[in-house]
Design an enzyme around this catalytic site. Structure first.
Site, PDB file in Angstrom:
ATOM      1  N   LYS A  91      40.394  -8.261   9.707  1.00 51.16           N
ATOM      2  CA  LYS A  91      41.006  -9.822   9.424  1.00 51.16           C
ATOM      3  C   LYS A  91      42.436  -9.753   9.976  1.00 51.16           C
ATOM      4  CE  LYS A  91      37.286 -11.535   6.919  1.00 51.16           C
ATOM      5  NZ  LYS A  91      36.756 -10.598   6.198  1.00 51.16           N
ATOM      6  N   GLU A 113      40.376 -20.675   3.836  1.00 53.59           N
ATOM      7  CA  GLU A 113      39.499 -20.477   2.740  1.00 53.59           C
ATOM      8  C   GLU A 113      39.269 -18.820   2.663  1.00 53.59           C
ATOM      9  OE1 GLU A 113      38.708 -20.643   6.033  1.00 53.59           O
ATOM     10  OE2 GLU A 113      37.767 -19.027   6.084  1.00 53.59           O
ATOM     11  N   SER A 379      34.699  -1.776   9.486  1.00 59.74           N
ATOM     12  CA  SER A 379      35.578  -3.208   9.419  1.00 59.74           C
ATOM     13  C   SER A 379      36.724  -2.976   8.377  1.00 59.74           C
ATOM     14  CB  SER A 379      34.621  -4.437   9.337  1.00 59.74           C
ATOM     15  OG  SER A 379      33.620  -4.165   7.864  1.00 59.74           O
TER      16      SER A 379
HETATM   17  C1  LIG Z   1      35.203 -10.550   5.788  1.00 61.49           C
HETATM   18  C2  LIG Z   1      34.841  -8.916   6.121  1.00 61.49           C
HETATM   19  C3  LIG Z   1      33.449  -8.890   6.913  1.00 61.49           C
HETATM   20  C4  LIG Z   1      32.850  -9.929   7.366  1.00 61.49           C
HETATM   21  O1  LIG Z   1      33.316 -10.877   8.093  1.00 61.49           O
HETATM   22  P1  LIG Z   1      33.030 -10.950   9.646  1.00 61.49           P
HETATM   23  O2  LIG Z   1      33.613 -12.127  10.094  1.00 61.49           O
HETATM   24  O3  LIG Z   1      31.479 -10.990   9.810  1.00 61.49           O
HETATM   25  O4  LIG Z   1      33.626  -9.681  10.131  1.00 61.49           O
HETATM   26  C5  LIG Z   1      33.214  -7.582   6.877  1.00 61.49           C
HETATM   27  N1  LIG Z   1      33.812  -6.467   6.660  1.00 61.49           N
HETATM   28  C6  LIG Z   1      35.123  -6.581   6.166  1.00 61.49           C
HETATM   29  C7  LIG Z   1      36.106  -5.477   5.470  1.00 61.49           C
HETATM   30  C8  LIG Z   1      35.742  -7.993   5.626  1.00 61.49           C
HETATM   31  O5  LIG Z   1      36.731  -7.968   4.968  1.00 61.49           O
END
Ligand SMILES: *Cc1c(COP(=O)(O)O)cnc(C)c1O
Length: 396
Positions: A91, A113, A379
């Site tokens: 993010k 948000e 992610s």
């Molecule tokens: C917020 C988040 C997601 C989901 O958001 P996307 O916009 O679909 O990437 C996935 N993995 C993590 C670790 C997150 O913090």
């Protein structure tokens, strides 16, 4: 999403996307639409953005050959380690880019948000860095169950505004952020956390996250002597880490793309967040896309064990790619994600975020050849999910 799957001049991917905003926001959204490409491509912007990603966020994130997981799965698996970024997820890539844009557009106040709090923490972080006031809208239910992230945001100097409408979760927080934006369109920049919202946000966020696939290209060339994998796998909530992972590969038909969405307790259980499978066309938060809704068009509250994946919509580009059959969407249930999280932890010593565990869960559902090169995006890291992991392992 160059060429074929790129957004058109009106902000659409096929019939998905567009700009569905109240009259009062029209001018400020239009202004953003007209400026975002030239701003993002500006040399000074690129210089600062890349410098911050390197020295502040810790990029490039490693592309790690997971040899024990590879042996177990029967192919060559690389993990794209977004979990190693500052603040613990992908993010930050987007937050850094949007705050620079906000400054260039002369805005003096930031709103955002957040659901699980990961996007809120990333925004509060860059606002501290740039000395800008920041309000983060968060459903009261989420405020209560995500206390560590609420405390991080407050320590960073952000105002966390609890939202008490609806189910008091992400959808309601987003409504409230839009309401704030309507009251302060001139001085406020709304940093949206995923590839959702009105045009240009889905395209802008995808571009700011495309650093992920840009790095995968040269990292694979270094490690494998070719710059593309056979498979790319990522999880999808709103779709930003997935968009970044696939950005430079969508036109390359040699690469199979698999996106893992949250099956929850099963796609026919009534407790799911598998929007690509269960959603129907509708409008949510300024964009036309697939939406979890009932017969009357009322938005249905999605469910997932992972707070980052339970959004009732999905990026319009993902809805389009699914319709064009360019991506394969797999629903990974709670227990499959949990199993994958424990497996990665024991095989590789990496505790993934619950969201990322859905991408890892997809490995079990696919057939690979031993020589296949598979890139899975991790992610985020799992620190925020320790309560869930401990609770579920005691039940096993
Ligand atoms: C917020 C988040 C997601 C989901 O958001 P996307 O916009 O679909 O990437 C996935 N993995 C993590 C670790 C997150 O913090």
């Amino acid at each position: 999403m160059k060429k074929k799957y790129q957004v058109d001049e009106n902000g659409y991917y096929g019939r998905f996307g567009g700009t569905y905003v109240p009259e009062i926001l029209y001018r400020c959204v239009k202004d953003l639409q007209e400026r975002y490409l030239s701003e993002l491509e500006d040399e000074t912007f690129q210089h600062t953005y890349r410098e911050l990603l390197r020295d502040y966020a810790g990029r490039p994130s490693p592309l790690y050959h997971a040899s024990r997981l590879s042996r177990e799965t029967g192919c060559r698996i690389y993990l794209k380690r977004e979990d190693l970024n500052h603040t613990g997820a992908h993010k930050i890539n987007n937050a850094v880019g949007q705050i620079l844009l906000a400054q260039r557009m002369g805005k003096s106040r930031i709103i955002a948000e957040t659901g699980a709090g990961q996007h809120g923490v990333a925004v509060a972080t860059v606002c501290a860095l740039m000395n800008m006031p920041c309000v983060v809208y968060m459903g009261r239910t989420d405020v209560e169950r995500q206390q560590p992230n609420v405390q991080r945001m407050q320590m960073l100097g952000a105002t966390v505004a609890p939202v008490t409408s609806g189910n008091m979760t992400l959808k309601d927080a987003t409504n409230e952020a839009i309401r704030d934006w309507c009251c302060h369109p001139a001085d406020t920049f709304y940093i949206i956390g995923s590839t959702t919202g009105p045009h240009p946000y889905p395209d802008m966020v995808a571009r700011l996250q495309s650093i992920i696939s840009e790095e995968i290209k040269w990292q694979l060339r270094e490690k494998e002597g070719r710059d593309y994998p056979d498979w790319l796998i990522a999880c999808v909530g709103g779709g930003s880490n997935a968009a970044g992972t696939i950005y430079h590969y969508t036109d390359d038909e040699r690469v199979k793309i698999v996106l893992a969405e949250a099956g929850g307790k099963g796609i026919s259980s009534g407790m799911s967040a598998a929007t690509l499978r269960l959603g129907r066309e509708g409008i949510i938060h300024g964009t036309r896309t697939l939406v979890m809704q009932n017969e009357d068009g009322q938005i249905e509250e999605p469910y997932s064990i992972s707070a980052g994946l339970d959004y009732p919509g999905i990026g319009p580009v993902h809805a389009y790619l699914a319709e064009m059959k360019r991506i394969e969407a797999l629903a990974i249930d709670d227990d499959e994600a949990l199993e994958a999280a424990f497996e990665l932890t024991r095989l590789e010593g990496i505790i993934p975020a619950l969201e990322s565990a859905h991408a890892l869960g997809a490995l079990k559902k696919l057939r690979f050849r031993p020589e296949d090169i598979v890139v899975v995006t991790v992610s985020g890291r799992g620190d925020k999910d320790m309560d869930t992991y401990i609770r579920t392992s005691m039940n096993q």
